[in-house]
Design an enzyme around this catalytic site. Structure first.
Site, short mmCIF file in Angstrom:
data_model
loop_
_atom_site.label_atom_id
_atom_site.label_comp_id
_atom_site.label_asym_id
_atom_site.label_seq_id
_atom_site.Cartn_x
_atom_site.Cartn_y
_atom_site.Cartn_z
N ASP A 1 -13.71 6.34 2.51
CA ASP A 1 -12.48 6.34 3.38
C ASP A 1 -11.70 7.34 3.38
O ASP A 1 -11.10 7.70 4.34
CB ASP A 1 -11.71 5.19 2.98
N ASP A 2 -11.75 8.08 2.22
CA ASP A 2 -10.94 9.26 2.01
C ASP A 2 -11.63 10.45 2.98
O ASP A 2 -10.80 11.29 3.29
CB ASP A 2 -10.90 9.85 0.82
N TYR B 1 0.96 -1.25 -0.06
CA TYR B 1 -0.19 0.01 -0.07
C TYR B 1 0.83 1.15 -0.04
O TYR B 1 1.84 1.04 -0.68
CB TYR B 1 -0.98 -0.12 1.24
N ARG C 1 -8.82 10.48 -8.61
CA ARG C 1 -8.17 11.24 -7.72
C ARG C 1 -7.40 10.33 -6.93
O ARG C 1 -7.74 10.09 -5.58
CB ARG C 1 -9.05 12.24 -6.71
N GLU D 1 -13.65 4.75 -2.72
CA GLU D 1 -12.33 5.20 -2.50
C GLU D 1 -11.76 6.20 -3.82
O GLU D 1 -11.85 5.85 -5.25
CB GLU D 1 -11.37 3.92 -2.76
N ASP D 2 -11.19 7.30 -3.58
CA ASP D 2 -10.28 8.09 -4.46
C ASP D 2 -11.24 8.80 -5.77
O ASP D 2 -10.92 8.69 -7.03
CB ASP D 2 -9.16 7.49 -5.18
N ASN E 1 -2.09 6.13 9.15
CA ASN E 1 -2.74 5.54 8.00
C ASN E 1 -4.18 5.07 8.26
O ASN E 1 -4.48 4.55 9.50
CB ASN E 1 -1.52 4.42 7.77
N LYS F 1 -6.21 -1.99 -0.87
CA LYS F 1 -7.17 -1.52 0.29
C LYS F 1 -7.71 -3.14 0.81
O LYS F 1 -7.50 -3.48 2.03
CB LYS F 1 -8.31 -0.68 -0.35
#
Length: 585
Positions: free
Chosen positions: A289-290, A123, A176, A266-267, A475, A194
């Protein structure tokens, strides 16, 4: 198998057949239905040279392997030897991913040997470089790529996934990726990474995890023109078509895998991330999660740092660099924590300040205005153009970087923080490492060892003025695996925001005095699986207390129940006893 109350069925029986019925084997396998050669070719069953002589003979693979029979420990040492021979982290990433496709359990055994060493390889920060090079290093298809061209047929694509019992999906559209921008289909490295941590850090079975990339194109010209690029070669589809595509995916996922299938976003780009979280959070088992995972781990670090300062959160003033998903998510969770300490919402907001690319976020800002989400934290204050001037005027006790601007916490800014505070709290949360607002060494050096520091990327210990500091890595992996484990073990259908504040409080309490004494605001990574279990147990208590759990009856010993569901790293017998008995007859 019964657990806890004597009649709670284990989730090991979870695999569902096409009629939605439970099958009696955790690997969805009838004894003897998988041939020996298939066992060598399927990562789920392969044991490599660990197959015993008896297994080789009964399975019909005698002669397909060299004569030597290796123990699990011998296999691990062999893999570590090969890994250490590779010089670049990207090569190590490729090797580990290749191992995961050959021998699933051995891959996770390797991760378990030293989480602090292995996690950066699978990761952050290595996954950032892997995503940038993903088309180049692509070897094995992982997860599902669902494109905008599949509109109207997303459910049929989901049906192509061979596992019926999917409990957790991590999905991205690649717009992103970390702080690296729009990587399109190359962003698949993030869901894959992840979910490998879901298993490594929380014991969620690999067969129950599904990484998905929703490919709607990319606005990065270099990718469109790259002959190796694996995604759609056109500009991103936006607007109504895009929204309908996401909506079709969400409903198709529930139709295929059930209402309690966890979907982690995610992202996604900032605007889309907030829109989708607001749109789906009350009707789907989903989180971002972001926004929420980052917020939870950052607030956990803040709560731990307050133990060093011996203050409450409401006695601090927080200044953010950045006002995107991460910063706004942290600010919102800080707001919730401040209100929990007894402040009104208006009082709490006065303690949260934000600087974006146009300067301090203030009411009636003339330069380009502010978005709806930023407006929530706009202060009644004169305009300020730069972070340095904001630090000088506001004099914050906490400085949090989440803007992916490498080196933004300059020497003068860090020195000012030390001048204004006895123990300034400095969080440089952006990753990968090249995007960190400052290094650990800079933070300790320029504050003369006074700061309480955490980062989003791993930094080596720092020696300053005869004292060694061990900076903690904030993290998200401290949070999202435990949250997922708790949600899945209770069968929650939605995930309230309180879950993330509770997770932050739990994680902060797991940070021991000896961790704080050496400068780390988080438990060592080698304790992270235990952290996941504790967070999951905390969430289970909350879920049953508030009527959110659908797994019944409620287990008496929740930790024992959680551990009974977790993935077993040891090799199962390759030949079930009943099959061996039948063969002997």
């Amino acid at each position: 198998m019964d657990h806890c109350n004597g009649n709670t069925k284990s989730l090991d029986f979870a695999p569902r057949d096409r009629q939605g019925l439970w099958s009696a084997n955790g690997d969805n396998e009838v004894p003897g239905s998988v041939s020996g050669l298939q066992r060598l070719q399927q990562k789920k069953f392969n044991k490599g040279l660990a197959f015993t002589l008896e297994e080789r003979q009964l399975l019909g693979i005698h002669g397909l392997l060299p004569a030597v029979v290796k123990s699990e420990e011998q296999q691990i040492q062999h893999c570590l030897l090969l890994l250490d021979r590779l010089e670049s982290d990207l090569d190590k990433y490729i090797y580990l991913n290749s191992l995961a496709e050959r021998n699933e359990r051995l891959f996770y055994k390797i991760l378990a040997t030293d989480i602090s060493k292995m996690m950066p390889l699978v990761y952050t920060p290595t996954v950032g470089l892997a995503c940038q090079k993903f088309s180049l290093i692509f070897q094995y298809p992982k997860g599902l790529y669902i494109t905008i061209k599949d509109r109207g047929h997303v459910y049929e694509v989901l049906k192509n996934w061979p596992e019926f019992d999917v409990r957790a999906i991590v999905v991205t559209d690649g717009e992103r990726i970390l702080g690296l921008g729009d990587l399109g289909a190359n962003g698949m490295g993030i869901p894959v990474g992840k979910l490998s941590l879901y298993t490594a850090l929380a014991g969620i079975k690999p067969s129950q995890c599904l990484p998905i990339t929703l490919d709607v194109g990319t606005n990065t010209e270099s990718l469109i023109n790259d002959p190796l690029y694996i995604g759609l070669r056109h500009k991103r589809i936006v607007g109504k078509q895009y929204d309908e595509f996401i909506d079709e995916f969400m409903h198709a996922a529930v139709r295929r895998f059930g209402q309690n299938c966890l979907i982690q976003f995610e992202d996604f780009a900032n605007a889309n991330a907030f829109r989708f979280l607001a749109k789906y959070r009350n009707d789907f088992c989903t989180f971002n999660d972001d926004i929420q995972g980052t917020a939870s781990v950052a607030v956990a670090g803040l709560l731990a740092s307050l133990k060093i300062k011996n203050t409450k959160l409401k006695e601090n003033k927080i200044l953010f660099l950045g006002a995107g998903e991460a910063a706004l998510g942290i600010a919102s969770l800080c707001l919730m924590a401040l209100i929990k300490e007894g402040l009104t919402e208006a009082e709490a907001k006065k303690l949260i300040w934000m600087v974006d690319s146009k300067g301090l976020i203030v009411q009636n800002r003339p330069a380009g205005g502010i978005t709806e989400h930023k407006q929530n934290f706009a202060q009644a204050h004169a305009s300020i153009d730069s972070l340095e001037e904001a630090v000088k005027r506001i004099k914050p006790t906490v400085l949090i970087g989440a803007a992916a601007i490498g080196g933004a916490f300059t020497k003068s800014i860090l020195e000012m923080m030390a001048d204004y505070n006895e123990n300034p709290i400095i969080f440089a949360l952006s990753n990968p490492t090249s995007k960190a607002e400052c290094t650990a060494e800079q933070a300790y050096q320029y504050t003369k060892g006074k700061c309480i520091f955490a980062a989003g990327s791993p930094f080596k210990p720092v020696l300053y003025d005869s004292k060694t500091y061990y900076p903690g890595q904030g993290n998200n992996s401290y949070i999202f695996p435990g949250v997922a484990l708790g949600v899945l073990c209770t069968g929650m259908l939605t995930i309230p925001e309180e879950v993330f504040l509770m997770s932050a409080e739990c994680l902060a309490n797991l940070c021991k005095p000896e961790d704080l004494a050496k400068g780390s605001l988080y438990p060592p990574l080698n304790r992270i699986t235990g952290c996941s279990v504790e967070i999951a147990a905390y969430i289970m208590e909350y879920a049953y207390k508030n009527g959110l759990a659908t797994v019944r009856p409620e287990p008496n010993d929740k930790r024992a129940f959680i551990r009974s569901q977790m993935y077993d790293l040891s090799y199962p017998p390759a030949v079930p006893e009943v099959y061996m008995w039948e063969q002997k007859l």
